[in-house]
Design a protein around this motif. Structure first.
Motif, PDB file in Angstrom:
ATOM      1  N   PRO A  89      -4.121 -38.150  -1.545  1.00  0.00           N
ATOM      2  CA  PRO A  89      -5.518 -38.769  -1.337  1.00  0.00           C
ATOM      3  C   PRO A  89      -5.822 -39.637  -0.148  1.00  0.00           C
ATOM      4  CG  PRO A  89      -4.594 -38.924  -3.492  1.00  0.00           C
ATOM      5  CD  PRO A  89      -3.344 -38.758  -2.843  1.00  0.00           C
TER       6      PRO A  89
ATOM      7  N   THR B 110      -9.182 -32.873  -4.835  1.00  0.00           N
ATOM      8  CA  THR B 110     -10.332 -33.299  -4.509  1.00  0.00           C
ATOM      9  C   THR B 110     -10.795 -34.737  -5.314  1.00  0.00           C
ATOM     10  OG1 THR B 110     -11.709 -32.270  -6.070  1.00  0.00           O
ATOM     11  CG2 THR B 110     -11.403 -31.164  -4.034  1.00  0.00           C
ATOM     12  N   ASP B 111     -11.626 -35.306  -4.864  1.00  0.00           N
ATOM     13  CA  ASP B 111     -11.833 -36.736  -5.574  1.00  0.00           C
ATOM     14  C   ASP B 111     -12.564 -36.523  -6.833  1.00  0.00           C
ATOM     15  OD1 ASP B 111     -11.000 -38.129  -3.401  1.00  0.00           O
ATOM     16  OD2 ASP B 111     -13.165 -38.812  -2.589  1.00  0.00           O
TER      17      ASP B 111
ATOM     18  N   ASP C 268     -13.229 -36.575   1.156  1.00  0.00           N
ATOM     19  CA  ASP C 268     -13.182 -36.262  -0.638  1.00  0.00           C
ATOM     20  C   ASP C 268     -12.389 -35.123  -0.792  1.00  0.00           C
ATOM     21  OD1 ASP C 268     -14.819 -34.355   0.590  1.00  0.00           O
ATOM     22  OD2 ASP C 268     -16.610 -34.693  -0.580  1.00  0.00           O
TER      23      ASP C 268
ATOM     24  N   HIS D 259      -8.274 -34.173  -0.395  1.00  0.00           N
ATOM     25  CA  HIS D 259      -6.968 -34.731  -0.430  1.00  0.00           C
ATOM     26  C   HIS D 259      -6.171 -33.710   0.742  1.00  0.00           C
ATOM     27  CE1 HIS D 259      -8.225 -36.730  -3.611  1.00  0.00           C
ATOM     28  NE2 HIS D 259      -7.556 -36.454  -4.687  1.00  0.00           N
TER      29      HIS D 259
END
Length: 293
Positions: A277, A254-255, A282, A284
């Motif tokens: 990514p 995740t971001d 948000d 991946h």
């Protein structure tokens, strides 16, 4: 000019994609109307140099495609999927009309044909548009290059703040039949709800000797509620186990640098694992290549 939309499986090599690209892009505009690739999109639908030549046998993936949500990201999402070309991919937080658009781009622009299974599908006007009395479908989907059978769609007894469930199908992965599950568990601060959902899912997964469980579990690896899944299956990330300290070792998906997304393997071993990514979510895109033996 004649544009053909074939229901038969079709996979183009990179050279064939290049030659057919301009024609495909024009046909895409005619077939798909306002959902066609946005201005500035390369007219040939070219992929990165390292992109897969065709659907990769034995490759499975998972991707929560929302946030940013909206159909304006569908061409980008299709390009991401085409770049890695998994044989099977589970999508979460997906609108039905967006999935259909993604499938059309995959076929018309990139020459990749995927079947689809949906479930659970909720009706959500705010997320998926439509008319107030006929909102769009929202939930999970499985895309598979091979036919799918024995579809089961189950809603968890307690979905938490939003109805949640799992979808299961049987399909061929790497030439062998496997039961594939796709799930999306309750949001982060609902640990007790997720524990109940995992119990339901794990009971069904345990019935199968060979299974792949894909999804957004909304929990880090050492979260107690994931215990029943770890007891049944290993994650495709080779260094990721609940005893390793979770996010300190496991590749973030995740971001916000947490691992929430999993490819759990039961009775199957992995050959490779990648996390990519993407600007289109948000979460991946996560995929694994499975050992065919």
């Amino acid at each position: 000019m004649m544009c053909v939309h074939s229901g038969e499986a079709m996979v183009l090599s990179r050279g064939a994609r290049w030659a057919a690209g301009a024609m495909a892009a024009v046909c895409t505009v005619l077939l798909l109307g306002p959902g066609a690739p946005p201005a500035g999109t390369p007219p040939t639908g070219r992929l990165p140099r390292a992109a897969a030549e065709e659907v990769v046998p034995g490759r499975v993936g998972t991707w929560n495609v929302c946030n940013p949500c909206g159909s304006g990201n569908d061409f980008g999402r299709a390009t991401e999927i085409a770049t890695y070309a998994p044989q099977v991919i589970g999508l979460q937080e997906a609108c039905v009309r967006d999935v259909e658009q993604i499938r059309r781009y995959l076929e018309e622009v990139y020459g990749l044909v995927y079947r689809v299974a949906y479930g659970p599908v909720l009706r959500n006007w705010n997320r998926c548009g439509g008319l107030p009395w006929r909102p769009g479908g929202f939930g999970q989907a499985i895309l598979s290059a091979a036919p799918m059978t024995d579809r089961v769609s189950v809603e968890y007894p307690d979905g938490g703040s939003e109805d949640r469930g799992y979808l299961a199908v049987t399909t061929l992965v790497g030439g062998r039949p496997v039961r594939v599950f796709n799930t999306h568990l309750a949001e982060r601060r609902q640990e007790d709800v997720r524990a109940g959902q995992v119990a339901v899912l794990a009971e069904e997964v345990a019935r199968h000797d060979r299974a792949v469980v894909l999804g957004d579990f909304n929990a880090v690896p050492d979260a107690p509620e994931l215990g029943p899944m770890w007891a049944l299956a290993a994650d495709a990330d080779p260094g990721c186990r609940p005893s390793t300290g979770g996010d300190d070792v496991c590749t973030a998906t995740t971001d916000w640098n947490s691992k929430f997304d999993y490819v759990f393997l039961r009775g199957i071993t992995r050959a490779a694992h990648r996390v990519r990514p993407s600007p289109y979510s948000d979460h991946h895109l996560l995929y694994a290549d499975l050992d065919p033996t």
